[in-house]
Motif scaffolding. Structure first.
Motif, PDB file in Angstrom:
ATOM      1  N   ILE A  37      67.362  59.099 -16.012  1.00  0.00           N
ATOM      2  CA  ILE A  37      67.268  59.666 -14.661  1.00  0.00           C
ATOM      3  C   ILE A  37      66.755  58.619 -13.684  1.00  0.00           C
ATOM      4  O   ILE A  37      67.262  58.480 -12.561  1.00  0.00           O
ATOM      5  CB  ILE A  37      66.362  60.899 -14.665  1.00  0.00           C
ATOM      6  CG1 ILE A  37      66.992  62.015 -15.502  1.00  0.00           C
ATOM      7  CG2 ILE A  37      66.107  61.397 -13.241  1.00  0.00           C
ATOM      8  CD1 ILE A  37      66.101  63.236 -15.674  1.00  0.00           C
ATOM      9  N   SER A  38      65.740  57.864 -14.106  1.00  0.00           N
ATOM     10  CA  SER A  38      65.171  56.832 -13.234  1.00  0.00           C
ATOM     11  C   SER A  38      66.207  55.772 -12.884  1.00  0.00           C
ATOM     12  O   SER A  38      66.316  55.338 -11.727  1.00  0.00           O
ATOM     13  CB  SER A  38      63.964  56.193 -13.918  1.00  0.00           C
ATOM     14  OG  SER A  38      63.393  55.188 -13.102  1.00  0.00           O
ATOM     15  N   SER A  39      66.997  55.342 -13.880  1.00  0.00           N
ATOM     16  CA  SER A  39      68.000  54.304 -13.638  1.00  0.00           C
ATOM     17  C   SER A  39      69.129  54.778 -12.727  1.00  0.00           C
ATOM     18  O   SER A  39      69.787  53.960 -12.076  1.00  0.00           O
ATOM     19  CB  SER A  39      68.588  53.834 -14.974  1.00  0.00           C
ATOM     20  OG  SER A  39      67.582  53.306 -15.810  1.00  0.00           O
ATOM     21  N   ALA A  40      69.346  56.100 -12.684  1.00  0.00           N
ATOM     22  CA  ALA A  40      70.479  56.636 -11.916  1.00  0.00           C
ATOM     23  C   ALA A  40      70.073  57.173 -10.549  1.00  0.00           C
ATOM     24  O   ALA A  40      70.907  57.757  -9.846  1.00  0.00           O
ATOM     25  CB  ALA A  40      71.154  57.748 -12.726  1.00  0.00           C
ATOM     26  N   ARG A  41      68.828  56.977 -10.161  1.00  0.00           N
ATOM     27  CA  ARG A  41      68.372  57.541  -8.876  1.00  0.00           C
ATOM     28  C   ARG A  41      69.201  57.076  -7.696  1.00  0.00           C
ATOM     29  O   ARG A  41      69.453  57.828  -6.755  1.00  0.00           O
ATOM     30  CB  ARG A  41      66.898  57.179  -8.649  1.00  0.00           C
ATOM     31  CG  ARG A  41      65.916  58.004  -9.434  1.00  0.00           C
ATOM     32  CD  ARG A  41      64.491  57.586  -9.123  1.00  0.00           C
ATOM     33  NE  ARG A  41      64.238  56.209  -9.531  1.00  0.00           N
ATOM     34  CZ  ARG A  41      63.094  55.565  -9.318  1.00  0.00           C
ATOM     35  NH1 ARG A  41      62.109  56.168  -8.657  1.00  0.00           N
ATOM     36  NH2 ARG A  41      62.930  54.319  -9.734  1.00  0.00           N
ATOM     37  N   GLY A  42      69.621  55.837  -7.723  1.00  0.00           N
ATOM     38  CA  GLY A  42      70.362  55.290  -6.580  1.00  0.00           C
ATOM     39  C   GLY A  42      71.790  55.789  -6.477  1.00  0.00           C
ATOM     40  O   GLY A  42      72.464  55.492  -5.483  1.00  0.00           O
ATOM     41  N   TYR A  43      72.243  56.561  -7.480  1.00  0.00           N
ATOM     42  CA  TYR A  43      73.647  56.997  -7.482  1.00  0.00           C
ATOM     43  C   TYR A  43      73.770  58.516  -7.433  1.00  0.00           C
ATOM     44  O   TYR A  43      74.816  59.060  -7.773  1.00  0.00           O
ATOM     45  CB  TYR A  43      74.345  56.475  -8.751  1.00  0.00           C
ATOM     46  CG  TYR A  43      74.191  54.990  -8.952  1.00  0.00           C
ATOM     47  CD1 TYR A  43      74.970  54.079  -8.239  1.00  0.00           C
ATOM     48  CD2 TYR A  43      73.244  54.490  -9.835  1.00  0.00           C
ATOM     49  CE1 TYR A  43      74.821  52.713  -8.418  1.00  0.00           C
ATOM     50  CE2 TYR A  43      73.090  53.127 -10.027  1.00  0.00           C
ATOM     51  CZ  TYR A  43      73.866  52.246  -9.316  1.00  0.00           C
ATOM     52  OH  TYR A  43      73.710  50.894  -9.493  1.00  0.00           O
ATOM     53  N   ILE A  44      72.718  59.193  -6.999  1.00  0.00           N
ATOM     54  CA  ILE A  44      72.724  60.652  -7.020  1.00  0.00           C
ATOM     55  C   ILE A  44      73.793  61.230  -6.097  1.00  0.00           C
ATOM     56  O   ILE A  44      74.344  62.306  -6.362  1.00  0.00           O
ATOM     57  CB  ILE A  44      71.321  61.202  -6.656  1.00  0.00           C
ATOM     58  CG1 ILE A  44      71.292  62.720  -6.856  1.00  0.00           C
ATOM     59  CG2 ILE A  44      70.939  60.829  -5.234  1.00  0.00           C
ATOM     60  CD1 ILE A  44      69.899  63.306  -6.734  1.00  0.00           C
ATOM     61  N   ASN A  45      74.113  60.544  -5.011  1.00  0.00           N
ATOM     62  CA  ASN A  45      75.097  61.075  -4.070  1.00  0.00           C
ATOM     63  C   ASN A  45      76.538  60.788  -4.482  1.00  0.00           C
ATOM     64  O   ASN A  45      77.464  61.488  -4.056  1.00  0.00           O
ATOM     65  CB  ASN A  45      74.850  60.488  -2.673  1.00  0.00           C
ATOM     66  CG  ASN A  45      73.552  60.984  -2.065  1.00  0.00           C
ATOM     67  OD1 ASN A  45      73.165  62.130  -2.283  1.00  0.00           O
ATOM     68  ND2 ASN A  45      72.867  60.122  -1.316  1.00  0.00           N
ATOM     69  N   THR A  46      76.724  59.783  -5.316  1.00  0.00           N
ATOM     70  CA  THR A  46      78.088  59.401  -5.702  1.00  0.00           C
ATOM     71  C   THR A  46      78.418  59.707  -7.153  1.00  0.00           C
ATOM     72  O   THR A  46      79.565  60.014  -7.479  1.00  0.00           O
ATOM     73  CB  THR A  46      78.303  57.894  -5.439  1.00  0.00           C
ATOM     74  OG1 THR A  46      77.295  57.159  -6.161  1.00  0.00           O
ATOM     75  CG2 THR A  46      78.197  57.582  -3.961  1.00  0.00           C
ATOM     76  N   ASN A  47      77.440  59.599  -8.025  1.00  0.00           N
ATOM     77  CA  ASN A  47      77.639  59.834  -9.462  1.00  0.00           C
ATOM     78  C   ASN A  47      76.554  60.802  -9.962  1.00  0.00           C
ATOM     79  O   ASN A  47      75.726  60.440 -10.799  1.00  0.00           O
ATOM     80  CB  ASN A  47      77.586  58.514 -10.243  1.00  0.00           C
ATOM     81  CG  ASN A  47      78.577  57.477  -9.758  1.00  0.00           C
ATOM     82  OD1 ASN A  47      78.358  56.832  -8.738  1.00  0.00           O
ATOM     83  ND2 ASN A  47      79.680  57.326 -10.473  1.00  0.00           N
ATOM     84  N   TRP A  48      76.583  62.011  -9.454  1.00  0.00           N
ATOM     85  CA  TRP A  48      75.519  62.978  -9.706  1.00  0.00           C
ATOM     86  C   TRP A  48      75.364  63.325 -11.189  1.00  0.00           C
ATOM     87  O   TRP A  48      74.279  63.704 -11.634  1.00  0.00           O
ATOM     88  CB  TRP A  48      75.793  64.261  -8.911  1.00  0.00           C
ATOM     89  CG  TRP A  48      77.171  64.826  -9.123  1.00  0.00           C
ATOM     90  CD1 TRP A  48      78.272  64.568  -8.379  1.00  0.00           C
ATOM     91  CD2 TRP A  48      77.581  65.712 -10.167  1.00  0.00           C
ATOM     92  NE1 TRP A  48      79.366  65.244  -8.869  1.00  0.00           N
ATOM     93  CE2 TRP A  48      78.969  65.961  -9.975  1.00  0.00           C
ATOM     94  CE3 TRP A  48      76.937  66.333 -11.232  1.00  0.00           C
ATOM     95  CZ2 TRP A  48      79.705  66.795 -10.814  1.00  0.00           C
ATOM     96  CZ3 TRP A  48      77.660  67.169 -12.072  1.00  0.00           C
ATOM     97  CH2 TRP A  48      79.028  67.393 -11.870  1.00  0.00           C
ATOM     98  N   TRP A  49      76.448  63.193 -11.959  1.00  0.00           N
ATOM     99  CA  TRP A  49      76.371  63.569 -13.379  1.00  0.00           C
ATOM    100  C   TRP A  49      75.432  62.660 -14.170  1.00  0.00           C
ATOM    101  O   TRP A  49      74.954  63.049 -15.226  1.00  0.00           O
ATOM    102  CB  TRP A  49      77.771  63.537 -13.993  1.00  0.00           C
ATOM    103  CG  TRP A  49      78.482  62.227 -13.852  1.00  0.00           C
ATOM    104  CD1 TRP A  49      78.390  61.129 -14.664  1.00  0.00           C
ATOM    105  CD2 TRP A  49      79.384  61.866 -12.812  1.00  0.00           C
ATOM    106  NE1 TRP A  49      79.181  60.117 -14.204  1.00  0.00           N
ATOM    107  CE2 TRP A  49      79.812  60.542 -13.069  1.00  0.00           C
ATOM    108  CE3 TRP A  49      79.896  62.537 -11.691  1.00  0.00           C
ATOM    109  CZ2 TRP A  49      80.704  59.870 -12.232  1.00  0.00           C
ATOM    110  CZ3 TRP A  49      80.792  61.872 -10.872  1.00  0.00           C
ATOM    111  CH2 TRP A  49      81.184  60.556 -11.141  1.00  0.00           C
ATOM    112  N   LEU A  50      75.178  61.462 -13.657  1.00  0.00           N
ATOM    113  CA  LEU A  50      74.262  60.555 -14.341  1.00  0.00           C
ATOM    114  C   LEU A  50      72.846  61.119 -14.402  1.00  0.00           C
ATOM    115  O   LEU A  50      72.084  60.817 -15.336  1.00  0.00           O
ATOM    116  CB  LEU A  50      74.236  59.192 -13.637  1.00  0.00           C
ATOM    117  CG  LEU A  50      75.550  58.404 -13.604  1.00  0.00           C
ATOM    118  CD1 LEU A  50      75.365  57.107 -12.830  1.00  0.00           C
ATOM    119  CD2 LEU A  50      76.035  58.131 -15.019  1.00  0.00           C
TER     120      LEU A  50
END
Length: 300
Positions: A258-271
């Protein structure tokens, strides 16, 4: 005249089940079934991770980074092209291992301390309870920060991965308090029962009184809380990993994902949704088991 040989036995049958509602006979069963099913799925996934995934949670494919879910990558890929499904399943090994050890070790330690407080004299009991008050006063996450800084993430110990040992030590040093207080209360309650008093006054050795009479009746609530505490430990270790404490960020762990994917929440929400849903689902499953056991114990 009434022919008693043909009288209906229904009233007798109804009387035999008086005070035991039919619905009460299965109280807690639904929660236990649902919770056990959820937890079993996670445990089996963790055990068979190499066979139900692509095999290597660290394998990178930079040319295929941030790919959307597809037949090849069921949950897509992360910013380094690593398969999210593979990392999600291997992360279950880390979180289950830390969660189980982070609950069972304090449960054993706290149970022993609680027995000592429950059977000890006033000085022993008061000393243990005051010491537990001091332990509770420490803020949990600040304590983990200090412990991880002192011990360091390391390279893993025995079958533990990097950063797991100080977290488990932290749980052991802090979480025993709940079990100690719970066991102390239950021991004092059971000791007040007539048959336990009779065993003590009859000269039965204290060890036999504890093992044969007190523990079987005082451990019920401890078993219930262990399952709930495993879920709390998993949430705690995921939170620590999210904050970058203990578990390295490149480790397949739900909070780290979750921490690594914070920057992609708007584009790759499934991460973020995938590991978040895993944490929530497993915690709910463990809570259902604990709640179901509690219902069963109250019924009995």
């Amino acid at each position: 005249m009434i022919d008693v040989s043909t009288a209906s036995p229904a009233p007798a049958t109804a009387a035999a089940t008086d005070g035991v509602p039919r619905s009460g006979l299965k109280r807690g069963t639904g929660k236990l079934i649902v919770g056990s099913t959820i937890v079993t799925v996670f445990v089996l996934a963790a055990l068979f991770a190499p066979w139900i995934t692509l095999g290597d949670p660290q394998a990178q494919d930079l040319a295929n980074r941030l790919a959307a879910p597809s037949a090849q990558h069921w949950l897509g890929t992360d910013s380094l092209g690593r398969d999210v499904w593979t990392r999600l399943v291997f992360a279950a090994q880390v979180d289950l291992r830390v969660g189980i050890l982070g609950a069972v070790i304090p449960a054993i330690l706290g149970t022993l301390i609680g027995i000592a407080a429950g059977f000890g004299n006033r000085v022993v009991d008061s000393s243990i309870m005051r010491f537990s008050d001091v332990i509770v006063a420490f803020p949990l996450f600040i304590f983990f920060l200090a412990l991880v800084g002192l011990v360091g993430p390391g390279e893993g110990f025995w079958f533990l991965g990097p950063g797991e040992l100080p977290i488990i030590i932290g749980f052991a040093l802090i979480s025993w308090v709940v079990y100690a207080r719970l066991m102390r209360t239950e021991v004092r309650r059971v000791r007040s029962l007539d048959y336990v008093r009779a065993a003590e006054t009859g000269g039965l050795p204290r060890r036999r009184v504890i093992v044969g009479h007190v523990l079987p009746n005082a451990m019920n609530q401890t078993f219930v809380y262990v399952f709930v505490d495993i879920g709390l430990a998993i949430v705690a270790v995921s939170t620590l990993a999210f904050l970058g404490v203990g578990i390295p960020l490149d480790t397949p762990e739900w909070g780290a994902m979750i921490s690594s994917a914070r920057g992609y929440i708007n584009t790759n929400w499934w991460l973020i949704v995938a590991p978040g849903a895993a944490i929530a689902t497993l915690a709910v499953g463990l809570a259902l088991i604990g709640d179901g056991l509690d219902d069963r114990l109250k019924q009995s």
